[in-house]
Design a protein around this motif. Structure first.
Motif, PDB file in Angstrom:
ATOM      1  N   GLY A 161      -1.826 -19.763  -1.606  1.00 39.76           N
ATOM      2  CA  GLY A 161      -1.892 -19.293  -2.561  1.00 39.76           C
ATOM      3  C   GLY A 161      -0.145 -18.527  -2.525  1.00 39.76           C
ATOM      4  N   GLY A 162       0.319 -17.708  -3.651  1.00 37.32           N
ATOM      5  CA  GLY A 162       1.338 -16.995  -4.168  1.00 37.32           C
ATOM      6  C   GLY A 162       1.738 -17.699  -4.879  1.00 37.32           C
ATOM      7  N   ILE A 163       3.251 -17.217  -5.268  1.00 44.74           N
ATOM      8  CA  ILE A 163       4.398 -17.616  -5.903  1.00 44.74           C
ATOM      9  C   ILE A 163       5.013 -17.988  -4.359  1.00 44.74           C
ATOM     10  N   ILE A 164       6.173 -19.337  -4.404  1.00 42.90           N
ATOM     11  CA  ILE A 164       6.466 -19.756  -3.199  1.00 42.90           C
ATOM     12  C   ILE A 164       7.811 -20.516  -3.668  1.00 42.90           C
ATOM     13  N   LEU A 172       8.936 -23.581   3.474  1.00 38.61           N
ATOM     14  CA  LEU A 172       8.042 -22.587   2.210  1.00 38.61           C
ATOM     15  C   LEU A 172       8.002 -20.744   2.481  1.00 38.61           C
ATOM     16  N   SER A 173       8.465 -20.597   2.082  1.00 34.21           N
ATOM     17  CA  SER A 173       8.584 -18.970   1.897  1.00 34.21           C
ATOM     18  C   SER A 173       7.730 -18.329   0.485  1.00 34.21           C
ATOM     19  N   ARG A 174       7.706 -16.762   0.448  1.00 40.88           N
ATOM     20  CA  ARG A 174       6.505 -15.941  -0.441  1.00 40.88           C
ATOM     21  C   ARG A 174       7.398 -15.434  -0.887  1.00 40.88           C
ATOM     22  N   ILE A 175       7.327 -15.401  -2.555  1.00 40.51           N
ATOM     23  CA  ILE A 175       7.911 -13.812  -3.249  1.00 40.51           C
ATOM     24  C   ILE A 175       7.840 -12.764  -3.986  1.00 40.51           C
ATOM     25  N   ASN A 176       8.296 -12.146  -3.303  1.00 41.58           N
ATOM     26  CA  ASN A 176       7.554 -11.096  -3.416  1.00 41.58           C
ATOM     27  C   ASN A 176       7.508 -10.564  -4.534  1.00 41.58           C
ATOM     28  N   PHE A 177       6.857 -10.996  -5.663  1.00 48.81           N
ATOM     29  CA  PHE A 177       6.511 -10.457  -7.129  1.00 48.81           C
ATOM     30  C   PHE A 177       5.072  -9.268  -7.247  1.00 48.81           C
ATOM     31  N   ASP A 178       4.953  -8.464  -7.415  1.00 48.68           N
ATOM     32  CA  ASP A 178       3.761  -7.293  -8.132  1.00 48.68           C
ATOM     33  C   ASP A 178       3.531  -6.868  -9.175  1.00 48.68           C
ATOM     34  N   MET A 179       4.333  -8.634 -10.029  1.00 45.96           N
ATOM     35  CA  MET A 179       3.632  -7.694 -11.218  1.00 45.96           C
ATOM     36  C   MET A 179       2.373  -9.151 -11.669  1.00 45.96           C
ATOM     37  N   LYS A 232      12.463  -8.917  -9.187  1.00 45.36           N
ATOM     38  CA  LYS A 232      13.223  -7.828 -10.374  1.00 45.36           C
ATOM     39  C   LYS A 232      11.503  -7.690 -11.537  1.00 45.36           C
ATOM     40  N   GLY A 233      11.062  -8.363 -11.145  1.00 48.37           N
ATOM     41  CA  GLY A 233      10.027  -8.193 -12.515  1.00 48.37           C
ATOM     42  C   GLY A 233      10.680  -8.614 -13.895  1.00 48.37           C
ATOM     43  N   ASP A 234      11.810  -9.307 -13.740  1.00 51.12           N
ATOM     44  CA  ASP A 234      12.742  -9.337 -15.089  1.00 51.12           C
ATOM     45  C   ASP A 234      11.733 -10.326 -15.760  1.00 51.12           C
ATOM     46  N   SER A 235      11.169  -9.868 -17.062  1.00 52.16           N
ATOM     47  CA  SER A 235      10.815 -11.108 -17.531  1.00 52.16           C
ATOM     48  C   SER A 235      11.549 -11.804 -18.382  1.00 52.16           C
ATOM     49  N   LYS A 236      12.437 -11.182 -19.825  1.00 48.99           N
ATOM     50  CA  LYS A 236      12.891 -11.767 -20.219  1.00 48.99           C
ATOM     51  C   LYS A 236      13.628 -13.154 -19.678  1.00 48.99           C
ATOM     52  N   LYS A 237      14.583 -12.916 -18.119  1.00 43.80           N
ATOM     53  CA  LYS A 237      15.479 -13.789 -17.558  1.00 43.80           C
ATOM     54  C   LYS A 237      14.220 -14.796 -16.950  1.00 43.80           C
ATOM     55  N   ILE A 238      12.882 -14.130 -16.055  1.00 46.51           N
ATOM     56  CA  ILE A 238      12.165 -15.166 -16.326  1.00 46.51           C
ATOM     57  C   ILE A 238      11.935 -16.742 -17.261  1.00 46.51           C
ATOM     58  N   PHE A 307      -5.534 -23.659 -21.561  1.00 45.65           N
ATOM     59  CA  PHE A 307      -6.443 -22.098 -20.819  1.00 45.65           C
ATOM     60  C   PHE A 307      -5.109 -21.567 -20.487  1.00 45.65           C
ATOM     61  N   LYS A 308      -5.659 -20.226 -20.146  1.00 41.90           N
ATOM     62  CA  LYS A 308      -4.929 -19.462 -19.740  1.00 41.90           C
ATOM     63  C   LYS A 308      -5.373 -19.094 -17.883  1.00 41.90           C
ATOM     64  N   CYS A 309      -3.614 -18.049 -17.770  1.00 41.43           N
ATOM     65  CA  CYS A 309      -3.877 -18.197 -16.447  1.00 41.43           C
ATOM     66  C   CYS A 309      -2.676 -17.377 -15.973  1.00 41.43           C
ATOM     67  N   GLU A 310      -3.026 -17.046 -14.250  1.00 40.02           N
ATOM     68  CA  GLU A 310      -2.151 -16.328 -14.065  1.00 40.02           C
ATOM     69  C   GLU A 310      -2.025 -17.150 -12.208  1.00 40.02           C
ATOM     70  N   GLN A 311      -0.938 -16.097 -11.655  1.00 45.40           N
ATOM     71  CA  GLN A 311      -0.971 -16.647 -10.708  1.00 45.40           C
ATOM     72  C   GLN A 311      -2.257 -16.057  -9.347  1.00 45.40           C
ATOM     73  N   SER A 312      -2.001 -16.786  -8.568  1.00 43.95           N
ATOM     74  CA  SER A 312      -3.157 -16.448  -7.239  1.00 43.95           C
ATOM     75  C   SER A 312      -3.282 -16.039  -6.617  1.00 43.95           C
ATOM     76  N   ASP A 313      -2.443 -14.410  -5.799  1.00 47.63           N
ATOM     77  CA  ASP A 313      -1.808 -14.353  -4.620  1.00 47.63           C
ATOM     78  C   ASP A 313      -2.605 -14.388  -3.726  1.00 47.63           C
ATOM     79  N   TYR A 314      -4.067 -14.957  -3.880  1.00 45.12           N
ATOM     80  CA  TYR A 314      -4.453 -15.681  -2.656  1.00 45.12           C
ATOM     81  C   TYR A 314      -4.676 -16.934  -2.907  1.00 45.12           C
ATOM     82  N   GLY A 315      -4.564 -17.884  -1.260  1.00 48.62           N
ATOM     83  CA  GLY A 315      -5.311 -18.973  -1.075  1.00 48.62           C
ATOM     84  C   GLY A 315      -7.192 -19.248  -1.085  1.00 48.62           C
ATOM     85  N   VAL A 316      -7.240 -20.147  -0.246  1.00 50.14           N
ATOM     86  CA  VAL A 316      -8.500 -20.881  -0.119  1.00 50.14           C
ATOM     87  C   VAL A 316      -9.181 -20.002   0.574  1.00 50.14           C
ATOM     88  N   GLN A 317     -11.094 -19.247   0.185  1.00 49.99           N
ATOM     89  CA  GLN A 317     -10.864 -18.302   0.319  1.00 49.99           C
ATOM     90  C   GLN A 317     -12.905 -19.027   0.762  1.00 49.99           C
TER      91      GLN A 317
END
Ligand code: PMV
Length: 322
Positions: A161-164, A172-179, A232-238, A307-317
Motif C-alpha cells: 500500500g501507500g504512495i511509493i 521502492l521507498s514510501r513517500i510521507n503524505f498525510d493528506m 509538503k501537501g502542495d496540491s496546486k503543484k501536484i 469511480f472515485k478513490c483515494e490512496q490506500s495507506d494499507y496493503g493487503v489485509q
C-alpha cells in the motif's frame, strides 16, 4: 471458518514510460481493489467464483493439491487464482469468491491485487502466516510465470500500500503524505497494449534521441518535484505537474483522442490535474480533485466508466471470522 482478504489496486501518478528508461516514478495504492472471501468446506471440492467475469467452477483436491493445469495460451484472471491455490496443500476444500472492484486490463494492477489477496486468504487457510515480503515475492513470481515479465510495482503496491517513489535503480521507498489524495479514475474501455506501447516509445527514442531523451529528463524532474510537493501537501503543484506530465506523454505518442477527451473534461469541471495513467493507448485517466470532485465525477460518468478513490495507506489485509 471464513477468511476475508483485501488487496488494493494501484495507479501510476507520475513517470510511466520514463521509468522504463531508468527515470523515477510515483505509484499510489488505491482504496479500491480485490476482496476475497474464503469459506471452508467439509469435502475435497474447491469452488472458485469470480462474479465480474461470470465465472464459477468446481475442482477437486487430489492428494491435497488442486487438479489444475495452466493453459499457457490464455492469460485470464482465473489463472492467477489457480496458480496461487497450487502453491499450497489443503486437508479440506473451500469456496473462494473473488470480487474485483476495478476495471480489468486497464493498468490498475487488477491481476496483482487478485494474486496478493488470494495468496493472503488461501495461505491462512493452509495454515501459514506469510510475511509481506514473501507475499510480494510469490505474487510477482506468479505474474512472471503467467505474463512472461512483470515489474515489481503492481505486486508491491498491492502488498504494502501507500504512495511509493520508484527510483532509477527500481528501489521502492514510501513517500510521507498525510493528506487525502482524492482521485477520479475514468476508463475509456479501449485496451492499450503495454508491450507495443513501450516498444513504440523505444523506437521514437532511437529516432530522436535528444528530443525524447530531454522529455524523459523533464519527466524525471516532474517525479522528483512531485515527491517534494506530496511531502509538503502542495496540491496546486501536484495538479500542475500532472498536467505537464500528460503533455509529455502526449509528445511521446501514448495519448489517444479518448484519453484527451477525459483529461480535458476533468479539467473543465474543476480537476486540479489530470493525466493518463499506465501505458496509455487506451485504458484510464486519473483526475486529482481535492475540490469539485462530485462535479468531475458526475460529468465523466456521463460518458465513461468512472469511480472515485483515494490512496490506500494499507496493503493487503485479512480477517478471520469464526
Ligand atoms: O499500464 P501499467 O499499469 O501496466 O503500466 C505500464 C507502465 C509502463 O511504464 C508503461 C511500463 C512499465 O513496465 O513500467
Amino acid at each position: 471458518m471464513k477468511i476475508k482478504a483485501f488487496a488494493p489496486g494501484k495507479i501510476i501518478l507520475f513517470g510511466e514510460h520514463s521509468v522504463v528508461h531508468k527515470k523515477p516514478a510515483i505509484a499510489v495504492a488505491i482504496n479500491r481493489g480485490v476482496h476475497v472471501e474464503l469459506t471452508s468446506r467439509n469435502d475435497n471440492i474447491v469452488q472458485v467464483t469470480v462474479p465480474i467475469i461470470d465465472y464459477s467452477a468446481e475442482l477437486e483436491l487430489v492428494d491435497k493439491k488442486l487438479n489444475f493445469k495452466l493453459d499457457s495460451q490464455k492469460k485470464i484472471i482465473t489463472d492467477y487464482i489457480y496458480e496461487v491455490i497450487n502453491l499450497f496443500e489443503f486437508d479440506k476444500g473451500f469456496n473462494l469468491t473473488v470480487n474485483i472492484e476495478m476495471y480489468l486490463g486497464a493498468g490498475l494492477g487488477s491481476s496483482a491485487a487478485v494474486s496478493v489477496a488470494t495468496l493472503k486468504a488461501v495461505s491462512i487457510y493452509a495454515g501459514f502466516d506469510l510475511d509481506k515480503k514473501t507475499i510480494a515475492h510469490k505474487a510477482r513470481e506468479i505474474e512472471i510465470k503467467i505474463q512472461g515479465a512483470a515489474s515489481p510495482i503492481d505486486t508491491s503496491m498491492s502488498t504494502y500500500g501507500g504512495i511509493i517513489f520508484i527510483d532509477e535503480n527500481f528501489e521502492l521507498s514510501r513517500i510521507n503524505f498525510d493528506m487525502q489524495l482524492p482521485l477520479i479514475v475514468s476508463n475509456c474501455e479501449i485496451s492499450g497494449n503495454t508491450g507495443k506501447l513501450v516498444e513504440s516509445v523505444r523506437i521514437k527514442y532511437e529516432k530522436y534521441p535528444k528530443i525524447i531523451g530531454n522529455i524523459f529528463t523533464a519527466m524525471e524532474q516532474i517525479a522528483t518535484d512531485a515527491k517534494k510537493a506530496l511531502e509538503k501537501g502542495d496540491s496546486k503543484k501536484i495538479g500542475h505537474l500532472m498536467n505537464i506530465n500528460q503533455g509529455l506523454l502526449d509528445a511521446i505518442g501514448v495519448n489517444t483522442v479518448e484519453l484527451s477527451d477525459m483529461v480535458y473534461e476533468a479539467r473543465k469541471y474543476g480537476s486540479l490535474g489530470s493525466k493518463l495513467t499506465g501505458s496509455g493507448g487506451g485504458g484510464c485517466i486519473i483526475a486529482y480533485c481535492p475540490e469539485n470532485s462530485d462535479e468531475v465525477y458526475e460529468q465523466l460518468s456521463k460518458k465513461y466508466a468512472t469511480f472515485k478513490c483515494e490512496q490506500s495507506d494499507y496493503g493487503v489485509q485479512a480477517k478471520l471470522i469464526d
